[in-house]
Design a protein around this motif. Sequence first.
Motif, mmCIF file in Angstrom:
data_model
loop_
_atom_site.group_PDB
_atom_site.id
_atom_site.type_symbol
_atom_site.label_atom_id
_atom_site.label_comp_id
_atom_site.label_asym_id
_atom_site.label_seq_id
_atom_site.Cartn_x
_atom_site.Cartn_y
_atom_site.Cartn_z
ATOM 1 N N THR A 164 0.814 -0.855 -0.257
ATOM 2 C CA THR A 164 -0.530 -0.422 0.053
ATOM 3 C C THR A 164 0.710 1.278 -0.375
ATOM 4 O O THR A 164 0.449 2.631 -0.074
ATOM 5 C CB THR A 164 -0.749 -0.055 1.288
ATOM 6 O OG1 THR A 164 -0.291 0.493 2.039
ATOM 7 C CG2 THR A 164 -1.986 -1.158 1.720
ATOM 8 N N LEU A 179 -9.412 8.086 -8.578
ATOM 9 C CA LEU A 179 -8.631 6.850 -8.013
ATOM 10 C C LEU A 179 -8.197 8.263 -6.288
ATOM 11 O O LEU A 179 -8.194 7.738 -5.369
ATOM 12 C CB LEU A 179 -7.846 6.086 -8.763
ATOM 13 C CG LEU A 179 -6.216 5.659 -7.552
ATOM 14 C CD1 LEU A 179 -7.560 4.341 -6.523
ATOM 15 C CD2 LEU A 179 -5.593 4.996 -8.456
ATOM 16 N N LYS A 180 -7.603 8.907 -6.925
ATOM 17 C CA LYS A 180 -7.451 10.382 -5.917
ATOM 18 C C LYS A 180 -8.212 10.455 -4.359
ATOM 19 O O LYS A 180 -8.032 10.835 -3.641
ATOM 20 C CB LYS A 180 -6.509 11.240 -6.720
ATOM 21 C CG LYS A 180 -4.911 10.825 -7.763
ATOM 22 C CD LYS A 180 -4.489 12.474 -8.011
ATOM 23 C CE LYS A 180 -2.873 12.073 -8.149
ATOM 24 N NZ LYS A 180 -2.096 13.767 -8.442
ATOM 25 N N ASN A 183 -9.032 7.841 -2.528
ATOM 26 C CA ASN A 183 -7.561 7.363 -1.492
ATOM 27 C C ASN A 183 -8.295 8.642 -0.628
ATOM 28 O O ASN A 183 -7.490 8.465 0.143
ATOM 29 C CB ASN A 183 -6.251 7.640 -2.642
ATOM 30 C CG ASN A 183 -5.585 7.059 -1.926
ATOM 31 O OD1 ASN A 183 -5.504 5.445 -1.123
ATOM 32 N ND2 ASN A 183 -4.681 7.585 -1.789
ATOM 33 N N ASP A 184 -7.991 9.601 -0.970
ATOM 34 C CA ASP A 184 -7.995 11.172 -0.137
ATOM 35 C C ASP A 184 -8.645 11.096 0.753
ATOM 36 O O ASP A 184 -8.968 11.402 2.244
ATOM 37 C CB ASP A 184 -8.287 12.489 -0.492
ATOM 38 C CG ASP A 184 -6.842 12.752 -1.853
ATOM 39 O OD1 ASP A 184 -6.087 12.104 -1.727
ATOM 40 O OD2 ASP A 184 -7.150 13.602 -3.028
ATOM 41 N N HIS A 186 -10.160 7.532 1.725
ATOM 42 C CA HIS A 186 -10.828 6.509 3.221
ATOM 43 C C HIS A 186 -8.774 5.772 2.977
ATOM 44 O O HIS A 186 -8.205 5.459 3.964
ATOM 45 C CB HIS A 186 -11.008 5.340 1.825
ATOM 46 C CG HIS A 186 -12.579 5.549 0.884
ATOM 47 N ND1 HIS A 186 -12.917 5.243 1.919
ATOM 48 C CD2 HIS A 186 -13.054 5.822 0.434
ATOM 49 C CE1 HIS A 186 -14.187 5.663 1.969
ATOM 50 N NE2 HIS A 186 -14.310 5.944 0.999
ATOM 51 N N PHE A 188 -6.076 4.503 0.952
ATOM 52 C CA PHE A 188 -5.937 3.559 0.789
ATOM 53 C C PHE A 188 -4.471 2.918 0.381
ATOM 54 O O PHE A 188 -3.603 1.674 0.900
ATOM 55 C CB PHE A 188 -6.501 2.497 -0.134
ATOM 56 C CG PHE A 188 -8.209 3.232 -0.361
ATOM 57 C CD1 PHE A 188 -8.594 2.017 0.780
ATOM 58 C CD2 PHE A 188 -9.035 3.462 -1.150
ATOM 59 C CE1 PHE A 188 -10.124 1.902 0.650
ATOM 60 C CE2 PHE A 188 -10.131 2.889 -1.201
ATOM 61 C CZ PHE A 188 -10.872 2.313 -0.099
ATOM 62 N N PHE A 189 -3.855 3.781 0.066
ATOM 63 C CA PHE A 189 -2.317 4.078 -0.762
ATOM 64 C C PHE A 189 -1.322 4.970 -0.067
ATOM 65 O O PHE A 189 -2.505 6.399 -0.065
ATOM 66 C CB PHE A 189 -1.925 3.698 -2.232
ATOM 67 C CG PHE A 189 -3.109 2.666 -2.636
ATOM 68 C CD1 PHE A 189 -1.883 1.121 -2.735
ATOM 69 C CD2 PHE A 189 -4.193 2.180 -3.405
ATOM 70 C CE1 PHE A 189 -2.810 0.414 -2.767
ATOM 71 C CE2 PHE A 189 -4.767 2.084 -3.333
ATOM 72 C CZ PHE A 189 -4.219 0.704 -3.476
ATOM 73 N N ILE A 192 0.122 8.080 -5.354
ATOM 74 C CA ILE A 192 -1.260 7.585 -6.053
ATOM 75 C C ILE A 192 -0.279 7.590 -7.257
ATOM 76 O O ILE A 192 0.101 9.194 -8.033
ATOM 77 C CB ILE A 192 -2.551 7.866 -6.544
ATOM 78 C CG1 ILE A 192 -3.500 7.309 -5.417
ATOM 79 C CG2 ILE A 192 -3.057 7.560 -8.051
ATOM 80 C CD1 ILE A 192 -3.465 5.734 -5.002
#
Length: 221
Positions: A164, A179-180, A183-184, A186, A188-189, A192
């Motif tokens: 991750t 995706l960003k 991701n912001d 939740h 996740f990583f 990106i």
Amino acid sequence: MLVSDQILDFYQSLSPPALLPKEVVTLNPYQTVEGWESTVQFYQKYYADYQTRRMLFGINPGRFGGGVTGVPFTDPIRLEEVCGISNPFQKREELSAKFIYEIIAAFGGVQAFYSQFYISGMSPLGYVRDGKNLNYYDLPDWESIFETDMVSWIKKQLQFSIDTSVAYSIGQGQNLKFLKQLNDKHGFFKKIVPVPHPRWVMQYRLKRKQEFIDEYLIKLG
């Protein structure tokens, strides 16, 4: 549990978003005998281990590639000739698959690549409208249609021993933006990283193809 078994369980559990418009047809190769057989063979060949991998997110499978074979960015030709998995599908080329497999070859081949990376899509299911491929973000109100399912799909796939620290967006437009955004929200990583979409390269920047292959290799490390 082997990574391959986790992936196959995930694909068997997939169903399209409940709010998908009626005129949209879902491509779910995991519900066809041929598609499921090729999927099982692929993941049991390349993912039957406990290794940690980094994840790449495409948009969603197309009707001549992953939407048929069950393997993202893999058309029937590459599945058979490069991955070594014979299949009954019409041997029709998909441009995105052609480019991705050039990257895989430059990386060191399928064993080297798939031992380090796992490719999926923001939607692991594909969509067709009026007989043509449909990107999830081309639908009206697509965020309200897809967000809940996409968050759930990502969370489930993170259980596949995914690294991750970084994820890659295949595509630098709307796919990267969403995706960003997720991701912001939740986390996740940690970051990106965008890479050019194969179809964009093959259709509009073909003369510069090697430049984009090199970009992938640099970013994938």
